[in-house]
Enzyme design. Sequence first.
Site, PDB file in Angstrom:
ATOM      1  N   ILE A  28       0.818  -1.222   0.000  1.00 60.56           N
ATOM      2  CA  ILE A  28       0.000   0.000   0.000  1.00 60.56           C
ATOM      3  C   ILE A  28       0.848   1.267   0.000  1.00 60.56           C
ATOM      4  O   ILE A  28       0.334   2.357  -0.244  1.00 60.56           O
ATOM      5  CB  ILE A  28      -0.993   0.046   1.177  1.00 60.56           C
ATOM      6  CG1 ILE A  28      -0.265   0.034   2.514  1.00 60.56           C
ATOM      7  CG2 ILE A  28      -2.005  -1.089   1.094  1.00 60.56           C
ATOM      8  CD1 ILE A  28      -1.152   0.353   3.701  1.00 60.56           C
ATOM      9  N   HIS A  52       7.504 -11.719   5.830  1.00 61.00           N
ATOM     10  CA  HIS A  52       7.116 -11.301   4.488  1.00 61.00           C
ATOM     11  C   HIS A  52       8.351 -10.977   3.662  1.00 61.00           C
ATOM     12  O   HIS A  52       9.382 -10.603   4.182  1.00 61.00           O
ATOM     13  CB  HIS A  52       6.150 -10.114   4.518  1.00 61.00           C
ATOM     14  CG  HIS A  52       6.648  -8.908   5.255  1.00 61.00           C
ATOM     15  ND1 HIS A  52       6.701  -8.837   6.632  1.00 61.00           N
ATOM     16  CD2 HIS A  52       7.090  -7.704   4.810  1.00 61.00           C
ATOM     17  CE1 HIS A  52       7.163  -7.653   6.987  1.00 61.00           C
ATOM     18  NE2 HIS A  52       7.410  -6.940   5.910  1.00 61.00           N
ATOM     19  N   HIS A 104       9.574  -8.710   0.360  1.00 61.63           N
ATOM     20  CA  HIS A 104       9.269  -7.618  -0.563  1.00 61.63           C
ATOM     21  C   HIS A 104       9.883  -7.979  -1.916  1.00 61.63           C
ATOM     22  O   HIS A 104      11.050  -8.361  -1.970  1.00 61.63           O
ATOM     23  CB  HIS A 104       9.913  -6.311  -0.107  1.00 61.63           C
ATOM     24  CG  HIS A 104       9.431  -5.798   1.210  1.00 61.63           C
ATOM     25  ND1 HIS A 104       8.512  -4.769   1.304  1.00 61.63           N
ATOM     26  CD2 HIS A 104       9.759  -6.136   2.476  1.00 61.63           C
ATOM     27  CE1 HIS A 104       8.293  -4.514   2.583  1.00 61.63           C
ATOM     28  NE2 HIS A 104       9.043  -5.326   3.317  1.00 61.63           N
TER      29      HIS A 104
END
Length: 120
Positions: free
Chosen positions: A35, A104, A106
Site C-alpha cells: 500500500i 514477508h 518484498h
Amino acid sequence: MYSYDDQNIFARILRGEIPNKTVLESAHTLAFEDIAPQAPVHVLVIPKGAYITFDHFAAEASEAEIVDFNRTVQAVIAQLSLGDGYRLISNAGQDGVQDVPHMHMHILAGRRLGRIVGEA
C-alpha cells in the site's frame, strides 16, 4: 521462543478483515501489492502460517509451506515479467526495521534500485 501477534495487519488480511490487491494466491502463500510502494513494482509475499521472521519460517514451517512460498515468489516474478531485474528483501526484528511482525518478502522492481535501499 516466537510469540506471534494474531492482530497484526497481515494476519487480518489473511482472515479477510482488511482488503488487499491480490497478485497471486496459493495453498500456503499470499502475494499482494504494497500500500506504500517503494518502487514501481512492490509486491509483498507472505506465508499463510503464523511466522514472524524468515528464520522462524525456515525453522518451523513444513516443507510444503517452504516450497509453496518460494514457488509463489518465482511465479510472481514470472507473472510480472521482471526480467530486467528485481530485489528481494525480508526485514527481521527491530534492527532490521520490520514493521509488521509476520514474515514477508518484498519484491521490488520497475526501475534501477541502486546498491542499497533506505538509510541507517
